[in-house]
Design a protein around this motif. Structure first.
Motif, PDB file in Angstrom:
ATOM      1  N   LYS A 520       0.842  -1.207   0.000  1.00 45.53           N
ATOM      2  CA  LYS A 520       0.000   0.000   0.000  1.00 45.53           C
ATOM      3  C   LYS A 520       0.878   1.259   0.000  1.00 45.53           C
ATOM      4  O   LYS A 520       0.550   2.253  -0.663  1.00 45.53           O
ATOM      5  CB  LYS A 520      -0.926  -0.004   1.211  1.00 45.53           C
ATOM      6  CG  LYS A 520      -2.075  -1.000   1.084  1.00 45.53           C
ATOM      7  CD  LYS A 520      -3.003  -0.927   2.295  1.00 45.53           C
ATOM      8  CE  LYS A 520      -4.190  -1.878   2.134  1.00 45.53           C
ATOM      9  NZ  LYS A 520      -5.100  -1.845   3.304  1.00 45.53           N
ATOM     10  N   LYS A 521       2.007   1.204   0.729  1.00 45.71           N
ATOM     11  CA  LYS A 521       2.932   2.342   0.724  1.00 45.71           C
ATOM     12  C   LYS A 521       3.558   2.530  -0.659  1.00 45.71           C
ATOM     13  O   LYS A 521       3.771   3.657  -1.104  1.00 45.71           O
ATOM     14  CB  LYS A 521       4.026   2.123   1.768  1.00 45.71           C
ATOM     15  CG  LYS A 521       3.637   2.519   3.168  1.00 45.71           C
ATOM     16  CD  LYS A 521       3.547   4.043   3.298  1.00 45.71           C
ATOM     17  CE  LYS A 521       3.314   4.460   4.735  1.00 45.71           C
ATOM     18  NZ  LYS A 521       3.195   5.944   4.854  1.00 45.71           N
ATOM     19  N   ILE A 523       2.137   1.893  -3.468  1.00 45.58           N
ATOM     20  CA  ILE A 523       1.112   2.553  -4.296  1.00 45.58           C
ATOM     21  C   ILE A 523       1.017   4.031  -3.943  1.00 45.58           C
ATOM     22  O   ILE A 523       0.965   4.904  -4.820  1.00 45.58           O
ATOM     23  CB  ILE A 523      -0.258   1.857  -4.092  1.00 45.58           C
ATOM     24  CG1 ILE A 523      -0.185   0.404  -4.561  1.00 45.58           C
ATOM     25  CG2 ILE A 523      -1.360   2.610  -4.831  1.00 45.58           C
ATOM     26  CD1 ILE A 523      -1.402  -0.416  -4.180  1.00 45.58           C
ATOM     27  N   GLU A 524       0.989   4.309  -2.638  1.00 43.80           N
ATOM     28  CA  GLU A 524       0.854   5.695  -2.173  1.00 43.80           C
ATOM     29  C   GLU A 524       2.013   6.560  -2.676  1.00 43.80           C
ATOM     30  O   GLU A 524       1.814   7.713  -3.081  1.00 43.80           O
ATOM     31  CB  GLU A 524       0.820   5.702  -0.644  1.00 43.80           C
ATOM     32  CG  GLU A 524       0.771   7.086  -0.024  1.00 43.80           C
ATOM     33  CD  GLU A 524       0.923   7.035   1.483  1.00 43.80           C
ATOM     34  OE1 GLU A 524       1.510   7.988   2.046  1.00 43.80           O
ATOM     35  OE2 GLU A 524       0.487   6.041   2.103  1.00 43.80           O
ATOM     36  N   MET A 541      -4.869  -8.077  -3.502  1.00 41.62           N
ATOM     37  CA  MET A 541      -4.880  -6.612  -3.443  1.00 41.62           C
ATOM     38  C   MET A 541      -5.145  -5.990  -4.811  1.00 41.62           C
ATOM     39  O   MET A 541      -5.542  -4.829  -4.894  1.00 41.62           O
ATOM     40  CB  MET A 541      -3.558  -6.089  -2.896  1.00 41.62           C
ATOM     41  CG  MET A 541      -3.292  -6.401  -1.435  1.00 41.62           C
ATOM     42  SD  MET A 541      -1.697  -5.724  -0.891  1.00 41.62           S
ATOM     43  CE  MET A 541      -2.027  -3.970  -0.982  1.00 41.62           C
ATOM     44  N   GLU A 544      -8.485  -4.509  -5.146  1.00 42.61           N
ATOM     45  CA  GLU A 544      -8.687  -3.209  -4.500  1.00 42.61           C
ATOM     46  C   GLU A 544      -7.992  -2.084  -5.260  1.00 42.61           C
ATOM     47  O   GLU A 544      -8.479  -0.949  -5.288  1.00 42.61           O
ATOM     48  CB  GLU A 544      -8.154  -3.275  -3.055  1.00 42.61           C
ATOM     49  CG  GLU A 544      -8.404  -2.013  -2.259  1.00 42.61           C
ATOM     50  CD  GLU A 544      -7.865  -2.128  -0.832  1.00 42.61           C
ATOM     51  OE1 GLU A 544      -7.906  -1.103  -0.102  1.00 42.61           O
ATOM     52  OE2 GLU A 544      -7.405  -3.223  -0.450  1.00 42.61           O
ATOM     53  N   PHE A 545      -6.847  -2.427  -5.918  1.00 41.69           N
ATOM     54  CA  PHE A 545      -6.066  -1.407  -6.633  1.00 41.69           C
ATOM     55  C   PHE A 545      -5.779  -1.872  -8.067  1.00 41.69           C
ATOM     56  O   PHE A 545      -4.624  -2.069  -8.446  1.00 41.69           O
ATOM     57  CB  PHE A 545      -4.750  -1.137  -5.904  1.00 41.69           C
ATOM     58  CG  PHE A 545      -4.902  -0.711  -4.475  1.00 41.69           C
ATOM     59  CD1 PHE A 545      -5.221   0.605  -4.147  1.00 41.69           C
ATOM     60  CD2 PHE A 545      -4.739  -1.633  -3.439  1.00 41.69           C
ATOM     61  CE1 PHE A 545      -5.350   0.990  -2.830  1.00 41.69           C
ATOM     62  CE2 PHE A 545      -4.866  -1.253  -2.118  1.00 41.69           C
ATOM     63  CZ  PHE A 545      -5.183   0.065  -1.799  1.00 41.69           C
TER      64      PHE A 545
END
Length: 589
Positions: A520-521, A523-524, A541, A544-545
């Motif tokens: 997630k980091k 992606i961020e 995941m 979700e993304f």
């Protein structure tokens, strides 16, 4: 490989011819010395001038043979080096040996990809690339492999490497000249330390006396020969002793100049030959010509200045010979004049010395990368972009056997890849292939791919860390620190990130949740790259993304009750379970 074999055979023939001449000159030199002694003996015994004339002629012949012997000795070393260079290249291409320095002294376990991607050490990228033969060349190649260049610098390197790739003969001459030098880190650093030392020049009075006293001595001795006046010979003797006294006053200065200079004259002389090889070559690429221009100062070449410095150190070394020291300094103050010239050289050229040596290193670095391109004409020079596009066609690892390695097309769209596959399926090799080729792209080298369109980015990797016993760190804590380094590296700019089975030192649930948090980091922070994992929940995941994550995998097939790996990248999540199959087959379960 054929060209290397042809060159090896040609240089071996030349070496054999030179060796024959070398041996013949050695014998002729010995005979000349024996004849010279015989002529002197008979000249003294019979008191006939004709024998002394013959001895004088033989002495001239001996000096000529000495010079010829020295020239042949140098040519012999040069041809031996060229034979070795081509022989090493043949052995390398036939995968018989890896006869190049591995750069292990440059290993930095804290670097963000050096250890993980095997940049240094046995069978490393450095060892496969390295064709440098000087300390500074090796140092610059090592630093280059750890540094991302700007797009402009990459393009300049690409042009220079492509040009040098076609200059095989020139590159080998550069290597041969370096091999003869036998320089090392200690001598290189001693030379730079000497150039930076701030010793003051000789005083004007010392310089004045160094000219006046020998002139007066020679004048008084000449007067004695003309007039036979014994007073003049006393003055001559006094001036001889006075000159030695003046030398004594400078002895401390002389020793300080040469205290770490043993053999440095020969190394500097070879530096001058290497530089001359660069100065006399015609280049078309901007990078090569900019480097070449650094070797010219006010229409004077660096090679000439280095040659002079070599001669000065060589002359200064002769101070260890007591007889010549007393004779030449008693008459001419020889070493005082050499000291003055040495200090004058340093004052005028010390600022350029390091730049000249760096130029040698830069050309050796470019030559090493040119050798990679020459040996692998199927490798591509990447097209560059600034749109964060990374696209490779038939990507593979440049150090794998070209006959058996498997290539894959890969494009990072979406930007981050979740990679699954059983053990031995090729995940880690694929990640290293990506990392190595991104590093090569970032220094202007050819890459192991048919085509490449790349936005050069910093490479951040967590694949294989080392427990730090010295720092009392566990593998797990070292990995946590590396992940923190990667996050810090992504703070202000995008980067290319490779992660391989992170958080192995904790339980499954903790590992899974931690891995999901890391992804997630990624992606961020808009990282581009890939993570290898065995956790299916991490793969989910992508639901979700979908615009940021993509599942890719390496599969294994069971054929005739045996595992078969094709090392081909596929879309989706790995389905086969090779571990269960292997344990069943071997009777473990």
């Amino acid at each position: 490989m054929t060209i290397y074999q042809q060159r090896k055979e040609a240089f071996s023939d030349q070496l054999e011819s030179i060796t024959k001449n070398y041996n013949a000159i050695s014998i002729a030199r010995l005979i000349t010395v024996l004849l010279l002694l015989a002529f002197l003996f008979f000249g003294i015994k019979r008191n006939e001038n004709l024998w002394f004339v013959g001895a004088a002629i033989l002495f001239v012949v001996f000096v000529f043979l000495m010079r010829k012997h020295s020239e042949l000795s140098y040519q012999k070393k040069l041809k031996q080096a060229l034979v070795k260079i081509n022989s090493d290249e043949i052995d390398y291409l036939e995968r018989k040996s890896l006869p190049f320095e591995n750069g292990s002294q440059h290993q930095d376990f804290s670097h963000l990809y050096a250890y993980d991607l095997d940049i240094f050490g046995e069978h490393s990228l450095f060892q496969n690339l390295n064709r440098t033969t000087t300390f500074i060349g090796q140092k610059i190649l090592a630093n280059q492999l750890l540094t991302l260049l700007s797009n402009e610098q990459i393009l300049q390197n690409q042009a220079a490497i492509q040009e040098l790739s076609g200059k095989l003969e020139w590159r080998h001459e550069l290597m041969a000249l370096g091999k003869i030098s036998h320089d090392n880190k200690e001598q290189y650093e001693n030379l730079l330390r000497w150039s930076r030392s701030g010793n003051s020049p000789l005083s004007k009075f010392q310089v004045f006396l160094s000219f006046l006293s020998p002139i007066l001595l020679i004048g008084s001795f000449a007067g004695y020969l003309i007039t036979d006046d014994s007073f003049l010979i006393k003055i001559t003797s006094f001036l001889f002793a006075f000159n030695l006294f003046l030398l004594g006053l400078c002895t401390k200065r002389i020793k300080s100049e040469i205290q770490h200079a043993e053999g440095i004259d020969k190394i500097i002389n070879q530096y001058s030959e290497i530089v001359k090889n660069i100065e006399t070559e015609n280049f078309l690429s901007e990078k090569a010509n900019v480097l070449k221009q650094q070797l010219f100062v006010e229409n004077h070449s660096a090679s000439a200045h280095l040659k002079k410095l070599s001669g000065l150190f060589s002359n200064m070394d002769s101070i260890a010979n007591l007889f010549s020291t007393v004779l030449f300094n008693g008459i001419f103050l020889f070493h005082v004049h050499v000291l003055k010239a040495l200090l004058h050289w340093r004052k005028n050229h010390s600022a350029q010395l390091e730049k000249w040596l760096d130029t040698i290193g830069e050309f050796e670095m470019l030559s090493s990368l040119a050798n990679l391109a020459y040996n692998n004409p199927d490798f591509a020079f990447p097209n560059l972009n600034d749109q964060h596009t990374i696209d490779f066609k038939n990507l593979s690892h440049p150090l794998l056997n070209k006959e058996t390695r498997a290539g894959n097309d890969v494009k990072f769209n979406p930007q981050f890849m979740i990679l699954t596959g059983s053990n031995m399926s090729g995940k880690s090799t694929f990640l290293r292939s990506l990392g190595i080729n991104m590093v090569l792209t970032g220094i202007g080298s050819a890459v192991c791919a048919d085509e490449a369109n790349v936005h050069p980015l910093p490479v951040l990797v967590s694949m294989r860390l080392s427990d730090s016993l010295a720092d009392s760190e566990s593998y797990f804590y070292a990995e946590i620190k590396r992940l923190k380094q990667i996050m810090d590296g992504l703070e202000n700019k995008r980067a290319f990130v490779l992660l391989d089975e992170i958080l192995r030192g904790t339980n499954s649930d903790d590992k899974r949740s931690g891995t999901i948090g890391v992804v997630k980091k990624m992606i961020e922070k808009q990282a581009i790259g890939a993570i290898a994992t065995h956790d299916i929940e991490v793969c989910q995941m992508t639901n979700e993304f979908p615009g940021s994550l993509a599942n890719k995998c390496f599969e294994v097939e069971i054929i005739n009750n045996d595992l078969h790996f094709d090392y081909k990248l596929r879309n989706g999540i790995c389905q086969n379970k090779s571990a269960t199959f292997l344990m069943t087959k071997t009777g473990i379960i």
